[in-house]
Design a protein around this motif. Structure first.
Motif, PDB file in Angstrom:
ATOM      1  N   GLY A  80       0.814  -1.207   0.000  1.00  0.00           N
ATOM      2  CA  GLY A  80       0.000   0.000   0.000  1.00  0.00           C
ATOM      3  C   GLY A  80       0.844   1.251   0.000  1.00  0.00           C
ATOM      4  N   LYS A  81       1.917   1.233   0.776  1.00  0.00           N
ATOM      5  CA  LYS A  81       2.820   2.388   0.815  1.00  0.00           C
ATOM      6  C   LYS A  81       3.437   2.637  -0.556  1.00  0.00           C
ATOM      7  N   THR A  82       3.802   1.560  -1.211  1.00  0.00           N
ATOM      8  CA  THR A  82       4.401   1.686  -2.533  1.00  0.00           C
ATOM      9  C   THR A  82       3.427   2.317  -3.519  1.00  0.00           C
ATOM     10  N   VAL A  83       2.192   1.836  -3.480  1.00  0.00           N
ATOM     11  CA  VAL A  83       1.184   2.343  -4.411  1.00  0.00           C
ATOM     12  C   VAL A  83       0.882   3.807  -4.148  1.00  0.00           C
ATOM     13  N   ARG A  84       0.714   4.171  -2.888  1.00  0.00           N
ATOM     14  CA  ARG A  84       0.371   5.555  -2.591  1.00  0.00           C
ATOM     15  C   ARG A  84       1.485   6.504  -3.019  1.00  0.00           C
ATOM     16  N   ALA A  85       2.712   6.103  -2.770  1.00  0.00           N
ATOM     17  CA  ALA A  85       3.834   6.964  -3.179  1.00  0.00           C
ATOM     18  C   ALA A  85       3.830   7.189  -4.681  1.00  0.00           C
ATOM     19  N   TYR A  86       3.541   6.133  -5.431  1.00  0.00           N
ATOM     20  CA  TYR A  86       3.497   6.261  -6.887  1.00  0.00           C
ATOM     21  C   TYR A  86       2.344   7.164  -7.312  1.00  0.00           C
ATOM     22  N   VAL A  87       1.156   6.942  -6.764  1.00  0.00           N
ATOM     23  CA  VAL A  87      -0.016   7.724  -7.147  1.00  0.00           C
ATOM     24  C   VAL A  87       0.163   9.202  -6.801  1.00  0.00           C
ATOM     25  N   GLU A  88       0.886   9.492  -5.735  1.00  0.00           N
ATOM     26  CA  GLU A  88       1.081  10.878  -5.315  1.00  0.00           C
ATOM     27  C   GLU A  88       2.294  11.529  -5.981  1.00  0.00           C
ATOM     28  N   SER A  89       2.961  10.797  -6.859  1.00  0.00           N
ATOM     29  CA  SER A  89       4.171  11.333  -7.496  1.00  0.00           C
ATOM     30  C   SER A  89       3.830  12.113  -8.760  1.00  0.00           C
ATOM     31  N   SER A  90       4.765  12.959  -9.168  1.00  0.00           N
ATOM     32  CA  SER A  90       4.601  13.714 -10.415  1.00  0.00           C
ATOM     33  C   SER A  90       4.654  12.780 -11.620  1.00  0.00           C
ATOM     34  N   VAL A  91       5.358  11.655 -11.464  1.00  0.00           N
ATOM     35  CA  VAL A  91       5.447  10.680 -12.548  1.00  0.00           C
ATOM     36  C   VAL A  91       4.062  10.119 -12.859  1.00  0.00           C
ATOM     37  N   PHE A  92       3.330   9.729 -11.815  1.00  0.00           N
ATOM     38  CA  PHE A  92       1.984   9.202 -12.034  1.00  0.00           C
ATOM     39  C   PHE A  92       1.078  10.271 -12.629  1.00  0.00           C
ATOM     40  N   ARG A  93       1.189  11.483 -12.117  1.00  0.00           N
ATOM     41  CA  ARG A  93       0.350  12.569 -12.634  1.00  0.00           C
ATOM     42  C   ARG A  93       0.558  12.738 -14.133  1.00  0.00           C
TER      43      ARG A  93
END
Length: 309
Positions: A80-93
Motif C-alpha cells: 500500500g505504501k508503494t502504491v500511494r507513493a506512486y499515485v502521489e508522485s509527479s510521474v503518475f500525474r
C-alpha cells in the motif's frame, strides 16, 4: 494458505497506503513483481469500471507461497505504501494525463496560449513587411527614372529568355508580370517609375501571407478545441475516482463475514450460507484473503481517504 493473488491485489489496488522509500524494492522483490507491472496495474485499476483487476504470474504465486501467513498484514501495508507513493508522485500525474489525452485528445493549435502566440507572430511578420515597404520607397526615391527604365528594359528581356526553364505555374505568373511591366516601357520615365514601383508593391502584397482572418473554419476549430479540452479537464483530476475506489473498498470490506463457514461441494468448497454464494467476486476475493490482511488494508484505505478529503 489463502490466495496470495487476493493479498497482493488488496495491497495494490484497494489499500494503496503510505510508502517508505527504502522498503519499496524489498517488498516488490518479496512478492516477485516488477515496478513496471505495478505501475501498469495501478493505472488500470484506477480507471477500469471493474476495479479488481490483477493478473498474477507464476513467479508471484511461487513467491507468495513462501510468505508466512503472519507476514501478510505487513506485506499489504508495504504494498500500500508503494502504491500511494506512486499515485502521489509527479510521474503518475504525468502518466495519468498522457493516458487521459489518449482517450480524450484535443488540438493544442487552438489553445488560448497558442492563439495568442500566433497573433504576436502575425503582428511581427506584418511589421517586418511594413518595414520592407518603407525601405523600398526610400531605395526607389534615389533612382533616376530614365536609368531605371533602361535597366528594367534589359532585365525584362533576360527574364523572357529564362521563361522556358520555369515550371508551368511559375511561367504563367512571371509572364503576367513581364507583360504588365513591358506596357509601361513606352511611358515617360517619371510615369514609368511611378507605375513600375506600384506594380512591384502590388506583387509584394500578393506574395505576402497576411494573418489569417477569423473565418468560420477558425471559429469552428476554436469551439471544437474548447469542447474537447473541457472533456479532457473533466477526466484529468483522478482524485474523485480515487476517493470512490477507496470508499468502495472500505464499504465492501466492512460487509465481509470472515467467520462464514465453508462446506465441501464436489471437488471444491462452497459457502454454507446460500446468500454468500450470490455475493460478488470481490466479496469472495476478500474473504479468501483473510481478516487480518483486509483489516490492515481497510485501515490504510481509510487513512488515505481521510488525507485526500
Amino acid at each position: 494458505m489463502k490466495s496470495f493473488k487476493a493479498l497482493f491485489f488488496a495491497g495494490l489496488v484497494a489499500t494503496s497506503g503510505w510508502l517508505m522509500a527504502a522498503r519499496t524494492s524489498d517488498v516488490l522483490a518479496d512478492v516477485g513483481i516488477g515496478l513496471d507491472k505495478l505501475r501498469y496495474d495501478v493505472l488500470t485499476n484506477l480507471k477500469e469500471p471493474k476495479w479488481f483487476f490483477f493478473n498474477s504470474t507464476s513467479t508471484i504465486r511461487s513467491m507468495a507461497r513462501r510468505l508466512p501467513e503472519s507476514s501478510r498484514p505487513a506485506t499489504v501495508r508495504a504494498l500500500g505504501k508503494t502504491v500511494r507513493a506512486y499515485v502521489e508522485s509527479s510521474v503518475f500525474r504525468q502518466e495519468w494525463l498522457q493516458d487521459v489525452k489518449r482517450y480524450h485528445p484535443y488540438d493544442e493549435t487552438y489553445s488560448p496560449e497558442n492563439l495568442a502566440k500566433k497573433q504576436q507572430e502575425d503582428k511581427a511578420e506584418q511589421a517586418a513587411f511594413d518595414n520592407q515597404f518603407a525601405s523600398m520607397d526610400q531605395a526607389f526615391t534615389q533612382l533616376d527614372p530614365a536609368m531605371m527604365q533602361m535597366a528594367i528594359r534589359a532585365q525584362l528581356a533576360e527574364e523572357e529568355r529564362q521563361l522556358t526553364s520555369l515550371n508551368a505555374e511559375e511561367r504563367t505568373e512571371r509572364s503576367r508580370y513581364i507583360a504588365a511591366a513591358k506596357k509601361m516601357l513606352s511611358l515617360p520615365p517619371a510615369e514609368f517609375k511611378k507605375q513600375y514601383v506600384a506594380l512591384l508593391k502590388q506583387q509584394a502584397r500578393n506574395n505576402h501571407k497576411k494573418p489569417a482572418a477569423d473565418t468560420q473554419t477558425d471559429k469552428e476549430s476554436i469551439a471544437r478545441y474548447r469542447e474537447q479540452k473541457a472533456e479532457f479537464d473533466a477526466y484529468s483530476d483522478f482524485k474523485p475516482l480515487l476517493r470512490k475506489r477507496l470508499q468502495d473498498f472500505i464499504d465492501l470490506s466492512n460487509s465481509v463475514d470472515f467467520d462464514a463457514r465453508l462446506v465441501p461441494m464436489g471437488y471444491k468448497q462452497e459457502f454454507a450460507n446460500p446468500l454468500y454464494q450470490r455475493k460478488p467476486a470481490e466479496w469472495k476475493f476478500l474473504y479468501r484473503l483473510g481478516k487480518e490482511p483486509v483489516t490492515e488494508a481497510r485501515a490504510f484505505a481509510q487513512q488515505w481517504l481521510t488525507d485526500i478529503h
